[in-house]
Design an enzyme around this catalytic site. Structure first.
Site, PDB file in Angstrom:
ATOM      1  N   VAL A  33       0.772  -1.362  -0.014  1.00 19.26           N
ATOM      2  CA  VAL A  33       0.037   0.047   0.140  1.00 19.26           C
ATOM      3  C   VAL A  33       0.845   1.431  -0.171  1.00 19.26           C
ATOM      4  O   VAL A  33       0.735   2.343  -0.772  1.00 19.26           O
ATOM      5  CB  VAL A  33      -0.861   0.194   1.122  1.00 19.26           C
ATOM      6  CG1 VAL A  33      -1.759   1.338   1.251  1.00 19.26           C
ATOM      7  CG2 VAL A  33      -2.095  -1.155   1.129  1.00 19.26           C
ATOM      8  N   PHE A  53      -8.440   0.688  -1.305  1.00 16.67           N
ATOM      9  CA  PHE A  53      -9.140  -0.297  -1.660  1.00 16.67           C
ATOM     10  C   PHE A  53      -8.362  -1.054  -3.080  1.00 16.67           C
ATOM     11  O   PHE A  53      -8.885  -1.979  -3.642  1.00 16.67           O
ATOM     12  CB  PHE A  53     -10.481   0.214  -2.377  1.00 16.67           C
ATOM     13  CG  PHE A  53     -11.249   0.796  -1.275  1.00 16.67           C
ATOM     14  CD1 PHE A  53     -11.712  -0.160  -0.354  1.00 16.67           C
ATOM     15  CD2 PHE A  53     -11.363   2.183  -1.136  1.00 16.67           C
ATOM     16  CE1 PHE A  53     -12.787   0.439   0.664  1.00 16.67           C
ATOM     17  CE2 PHE A  53     -12.042   2.884  -0.200  1.00 16.67           C
ATOM     18  CZ  PHE A  53     -12.845   1.857   0.831  1.00 16.67           C
ATOM     19  N   GLU A  73      -3.814  -6.286  -4.613  1.00 19.00           N
ATOM     20  CA  GLU A  73      -2.432  -6.654  -5.291  1.00 19.00           C
ATOM     21  C   GLU A  73      -2.614  -7.282  -6.760  1.00 19.00           C
ATOM     22  O   GLU A  73      -3.461  -7.892  -6.948  1.00 19.00           O
ATOM     23  CB  GLU A  73      -2.038  -7.574  -4.503  1.00 19.00           C
ATOM     24  CG  GLU A  73      -1.365  -7.060  -3.063  1.00 19.00           C
ATOM     25  CD  GLU A  73      -0.892  -8.414  -1.922  1.00 19.00           C
ATOM     26  OE1 GLU A  73      -0.513  -9.178  -2.489  1.00 19.00           O
ATOM     27  OE2 GLU A  73      -0.958  -8.087  -0.631  1.00 19.00           O
ATOM     28  N   LYS A 108     -14.214   0.195   5.113  1.00 14.39           N
ATOM     29  CA  LYS A 108     -13.175  -0.793   4.687  1.00 14.39           C
ATOM     30  C   LYS A 108     -13.298  -2.047   5.077  1.00 14.39           C
ATOM     31  O   LYS A 108     -13.184  -3.000   4.271  1.00 14.39           O
ATOM     32  CB  LYS A 108     -11.691  -0.218   5.417  1.00 14.39           C
ATOM     33  CG  LYS A 108     -10.571  -1.209   4.836  1.00 14.39           C
ATOM     34  CD  LYS A 108     -10.185  -1.284   3.294  1.00 14.39           C
ATOM     35  CE  LYS A 108      -9.557  -2.304   2.914  1.00 14.39           C
ATOM     36  NZ  LYS A 108      -8.118  -2.209   2.600  1.00 14.39           N
ATOM     37  N   ASN A 124     -14.458  -5.392   2.537  1.00 19.44           N
ATOM     38  CA  ASN A 124     -13.804  -6.674   2.348  1.00 19.44           C
ATOM     39  C   ASN A 124     -14.506  -7.855   3.000  1.00 19.44           C
ATOM     40  O   ASN A 124     -14.434  -8.830   2.180  1.00 19.44           O
ATOM     41  CB  ASN A 124     -12.402  -6.334   3.101  1.00 19.44           C
ATOM     42  CG  ASN A 124     -11.372  -5.905   2.158  1.00 19.44           C
ATOM     43  OD1 ASN A 124     -11.230  -5.571   0.655  1.00 19.44           O
ATOM     44  ND2 ASN A 124     -10.020  -5.507   2.867  1.00 19.44           N
ATOM     45  N   LEU A 165     -17.438 -13.321  -8.682  1.00 23.16           N
ATOM     46  CA  LEU A 165     -18.208 -14.284  -8.835  1.00 23.16           C
ATOM     47  C   LEU A 165     -17.438 -15.681  -9.415  1.00 23.16           C
ATOM     48  O   LEU A 165     -18.183 -16.659  -9.683  1.00 23.16           O
ATOM     49  CB  LEU A 165     -19.578 -14.105  -9.676  1.00 23.16           C
ATOM     50  CG  LEU A 165     -20.651 -13.188  -9.155  1.00 23.16           C
ATOM     51  CD1 LEU A 165     -21.777 -13.397 -10.130  1.00 23.16           C
ATOM     52  CD2 LEU A 165     -21.273 -14.139  -7.981  1.00 23.16           C
ATOM     53  N   LYS A 166     -16.237 -15.478  -9.014  1.00 20.80           N
ATOM     54  CA  LYS A 166     -15.293 -16.658  -9.473  1.00 20.80           C
ATOM     55  C   LYS A 166     -15.267 -17.633  -8.318  1.00 20.80           C
ATOM     56  O   LYS A 166     -14.413 -17.489  -7.444  1.00 20.80           O
ATOM     57  CB  LYS A 166     -14.042 -16.375  -9.927  1.00 20.80           C
ATOM     58  CG  LYS A 166     -13.983 -15.669 -11.393  1.00 20.80           C
ATOM     59  CD  LYS A 166     -12.613 -15.766 -11.998  1.00 20.80           C
ATOM     60  CE  LYS A 166     -12.555 -14.587 -13.324  1.00 20.80           C
ATOM     61  NZ  LYS A 166     -12.110 -13.231 -12.592  1.00 20.80           N
ATOM     62  N   CYS A 222      -5.270  -9.667   3.044  1.00 16.90           N
ATOM     63  CA  CYS A 222      -6.480  -8.784   3.499  1.00 16.90           C
ATOM     64  C   CYS A 222      -7.781  -9.450   4.014  1.00 16.90           C
ATOM     65  O   CYS A 222      -8.257  -9.395   5.255  1.00 16.90           O
ATOM     66  CB  CYS A 222      -6.900  -7.703   2.488  1.00 16.90           C
ATOM     67  SG  CYS A 222      -5.561  -6.516   2.417  1.00 16.90           S
ATOM     68  N   ARG A 274       1.370 -14.907   1.563  1.00 16.94           N
ATOM     69  CA  ARG A 274       0.668 -14.599   2.763  1.00 16.94           C
ATOM     70  C   ARG A 274      -0.779 -15.265   2.620  1.00 16.94           C
ATOM     71  O   ARG A 274      -1.599 -14.679   1.770  1.00 16.94           O
ATOM     72  CB  ARG A 274       0.604 -13.137   3.146  1.00 16.94           C
ATOM     73  CG  ARG A 274       2.097 -12.642   3.655  1.00 16.94           C
ATOM     74  CD  ARG A 274       1.800 -11.181   4.090  1.00 16.94           C
ATOM     75  NE  ARG A 274       1.798 -10.472   2.785  1.00 16.94           N
ATOM     76  CZ  ARG A 274       1.432  -8.996   3.014  1.00 16.94           C
ATOM     77  NH1 ARG A 274       1.352  -8.487   4.051  1.00 16.94           N
ATOM     78  NH2 ARG A 274       1.236  -8.526   1.834  1.00 16.94           N
TER      79      ARG A 274
END
Ligand code: UDX
Length: 431
Positions: A12, A148, A151, A200, A204, A246-247, A256, A326
């Site tokens: 970030v 928002f 990666e 936030k 998520n 939607l996958k 996150c 991670r």
């Protein structure tokens, strides 16, 4: 042009520093790691993020971007100070604020008068107030400005955000912060600090729940004889639902979603609210890892052999276009396979760039050759959606595998083509 300091050069912080310099501001980034700063000053990145290195190099040469060791060195003459620090999860699920607290204690007395401290880290509700108390200076304003970006598409997301959220008690300060983004045309949402902090987590947690929901529908498709690609196509055209997130897959992960869902559950608990829905979304996600493990083991002749089954895995990072391991669903699944006695051989396109990581299981065999690891493996599992996997030579893979079986946990490959050349192919929720 504004003078900006960024504290913390992770995904970030580094992205924020680079794109704010790209927008024309004077940016100085500070980090505690001298090694990292030395690397960054040479235009080299400690992380892989598409497009970021190019901007960092460009902005180093325009001298709008610089890197220094230490927060106090970075804030000299800065009008705006962005906090982009880690907020890991503690044992009890709550958020560890110690990095933010330590930096605020350090920089508080050294801040320029009338400076604005902008928090981008994901923090519990009430943290803006807490930061104000630590800094304890009437001339300094603190605002919440959650990030928002994803990666893998961090620069694109930063320059093309769906909205900019600024949480401040003071509308004038909010507009000062908004002016930093004036060349970005998007919705500006000015709220109270508490609302911004919750936006936030809520975003998520909602996205994670959406994926858990679609993974459940995919599992249902398998029993119902339906196809998840057709089902999500039919759902996605409803604008209230949309096609994004939607996958179906092996379960969500990354730095996150797992952290923020746990944190929001803990925040709700402390406020005496039992967030049952979110707890179930997390549980559904854990079950999805297990579901993929079961699919792999069902195809690995596990019961018919004395020696442990050899399983080949393509993809280690938590998603494509990143080197981040991670909370990677792939590593969670590999750990489960190993604990069930499997011998796992793996490949990832980023493997030569992934530093020796304590996150990789000790007994995992890692190779830079996607084909070699398939030799005598009883099944190949695709656990990360790297696009290049589609272009690999599957006839070669078929000939190397002990039995030509693929578990495609990302529904990345074409089942028709693979079945035609002799594979037993299984995706997630596909016919
Ligand atoms: C996320 C949020 O999207 C971003 O707004 C926030 O700032 C940080 O957290 P990120 O963790 O980088 O970003 O990755 P994201 O692309 O959102 O994917 C998260 C996880 O969900 C990955 O494991 C991914 O594979 C999975 N996912 C995503 C799915 O399984 N299906 C989908 O349709 C989308």
């Amino acid at each position: 042009m504004k003078k900006i300091a960024i504290i913390g050069t992770g995904y970030v912080g580094l992205t924020t520093g680079a794109y704010l310099a790209h927008l024309g501001h004077q940016v100085c980034c500070g980090d505690i790691s001298a090694e990292k700063i030395q690397l960054l000053n040479q235009g080299k990145l400690p992380i892989f993020e598409p497009g970021l290195e190019k901007i960092v190099k460009e902005e180093l040469s325009t001298k709008r971007l610089s890197f220094v060791v230490g927060a106090t060195n970075a804030i000299k003459e800065a009008e705006f100070i962005f906090l982009c620090l880690p907020t890991p999860t503690k044992e009890d699920g709550s958020v560890d604020m110690s990095f933010i607290e330590a930096v605020c204690k350090e920089i508080g007395p050294a801040l320029e008068s009338e400076a604005v401290v902008i928090n981008k880290s994901t923090v519990p509700i009430g943290s803006t107030k807490k930061i104000e108390e630590i800094i304890n200076r009437s001339d300094i304003s603190v605002v919440s400005n959650p990030e928002f970006l994803r990666e893998g598409s961090a620069i694109y997301d930063s320059l093309n955000p769906d909205r900019i959220v600024i949480g401040s008690q003071d509308p004038e300060v909010a507009m000062r912060v908004a002016s930093l983004y004036k060349s970005i045309h998007t919705a500006l949402v000015i709220t109270s600090p508490a609302s911004a902090e919750l936006i936030k987590y809520a975003s998520n947690a909602f996205l994670a729940t959406k994926i858990s929901f679609v993974n459940s529908i995919a599992n249902l498709c398998e029993s119902a004889g339906a196809d998840i690609k057709e089902v999500t196509l039919g759902m996605g055209y409803d604008r209230r639902i949309g096609f994004e997130f939607l996958k179906p897959g092996p379960g969500w992960g990354g730095s996150c979603f797992p952290k923020d869902t746990k944190a929001l559950i803990s925040i709700a608990d402390k406020l005496d609210y039992d967030f049952e829905l979110l707890k179930q979304a997390v549980k559904t996600n854990d079950l999805q890892y297990e579901k993929i493990v079961q699919k792999i083991l069902n195809n690995s002749n596990v019961s018919t052999k004395d020696s442990p089954p050899k399983i080949a895995v393509w993809g280690l990072t938590f998603k494509a276009q990143t080197d981040d391991l991670r909370d990677s669903p792939s590593l969670n699944i590999i750990n489960m396979l190993i604990s069930k006695g499997a011998e796992v051989h793996s490949f990832d396109p980023q493997i030569s760039f992934i530093p020796a990581s304590h996150l990789l299981p000790v007994s995992l065999i890692v190779s830079d050759d996607p084909y070699e690891i398939c030799k005598e493996a009883s099944v190949l599992a695709i656990l990360t959606e790297w696009d290049e996997f589609r272009r690999y030579d599957f006839e070669k893979v078929r000939d190397f595998l002990e039995s030509p079986q693929i578990i495609d946990a990302r529904n990345l490959l074409d089942p028709i083509v693979l079945r035609k050349i002799g594979f037993k192919y299984e995706g997630v929720g596909l016919l």
